[in-house]
Design a protein around this motif. Sequence first.
Motif, short mmCIF file in Angstrom:
data_model
loop_
_atom_site.label_atom_id
_atom_site.label_comp_id
_atom_site.label_asym_id
_atom_site.label_seq_id
_atom_site.Cartn_x
_atom_site.Cartn_y
_atom_site.Cartn_z
N ASP A 204 2.81 -0.58 -0.66
CA ASP A 204 2.58 -1.03 -2.04
C ASP A 204 3.76 -0.59 -2.91
O ASP A 204 4.13 0.59 -2.92
N ASN A 205 4.34 -1.55 -3.65
CA ASN A 205 5.44 -1.20 -4.53
C ASN A 205 4.91 -0.69 -5.88
O ASN A 205 3.70 -0.52 -6.06
N GLU A 206 5.81 -0.45 -6.83
CA GLU A 206 5.43 0.15 -8.11
C GLU A 206 4.45 -0.71 -8.89
O GLU A 206 3.66 -0.21 -9.68
N SER A 207 4.51 -2.02 -8.71
CA SER A 207 3.59 -2.91 -9.45
C SER A 207 2.27 -3.12 -8.70
O SER A 207 1.43 -3.91 -9.12
N GLY A 208 2.11 -2.42 -7.58
CA GLY A 208 0.86 -2.55 -6.84
C GLY A 208 0.86 -3.67 -5.83
O GLY A 208 -0.15 -3.88 -5.14
N GLU A 209 1.96 -4.41 -5.74
CA GLU A 209 2.01 -5.50 -4.77
C GLU A 209 2.40 -4.96 -3.39
O GLU A 209 3.11 -3.97 -3.27
N SER A 210 1.92 -5.64 -2.38
CA SER A 210 2.17 -5.21 -1.01
C SER A 210 3.30 -6.01 -0.38
O SER A 210 3.37 -7.22 -0.55
N TYR A 211 4.19 -5.34 0.29
CA TYR A 211 5.24 -6.04 1.00
C TYR A 211 5.44 -5.37 2.36
O TYR A 211 5.04 -4.22 2.56
#
Length: 238
Positions: A204-211
């Motif tokens: 999860d990145n800083e914006s909460g999105e998963s990559y």
Amino acid sequence: AVDVGTLRRCISDVVALSTLSAVWTGASRPKIADSLARVLYDTLGADLVYVGLRPCAGAAECDGACHDRADNHDTCGAIRAGLAEWLSQPGPAPNVPELVLKGATHSVTPIGIGAEHGVIVVASTAADFPSATHRLLLNVAANQATLAILTNAASEEQRIADILQRIGTSVAAELDPEKVVQTVTDEATALTGADFGAFFYNVDNESGESYMLYTLAGAPREAFSKFPMPRNTAIFEP
């Protein structure tokens, strides 16, 4: 009565066969089978020698090695086919009179108690086969094969235990997730004997999105630079 020359040859052969387990230290089961068949073929002067080893936990099935003086691939193939099912399941040493050379006398020597490791099939047209000397040499060879198989299995179990302990210690001491994943990928690839391995995981990145990220072992990252990444589907969510 046995003449002195025959006795000396017998003793020499017994001593030579008794060193085989040391020679086979760390050897694969197919290599043991092929080496044993070749040594017995030369030592006994037999027309045909087949060595079949059963599969075991963590080891690939070994259908056996066959050496035939007449280079008769059909005979070797018939023996392999006839013993394939027996090698894949528990059972006593088989009766194989229909599989050997015509006009030859054959012997079946189990490898291990109850043939739990495999079997040695020898066929010879010699008038004195199988003599007491032949049986002695076959039993010595079978015992050496059993010793090598058991020793190598114990060594492999210890190797696996050492790798797992190293992985556990490394993972417990490392705080960087990327380094942890890389260590696991490297060690798992080595442990399984694979040519290369990959570990895909979501972050999860800083914006909460998963990559998705991945690590590689046994291959340069550039080799997969144009390889399409798997879609970020629910299978990767855990």
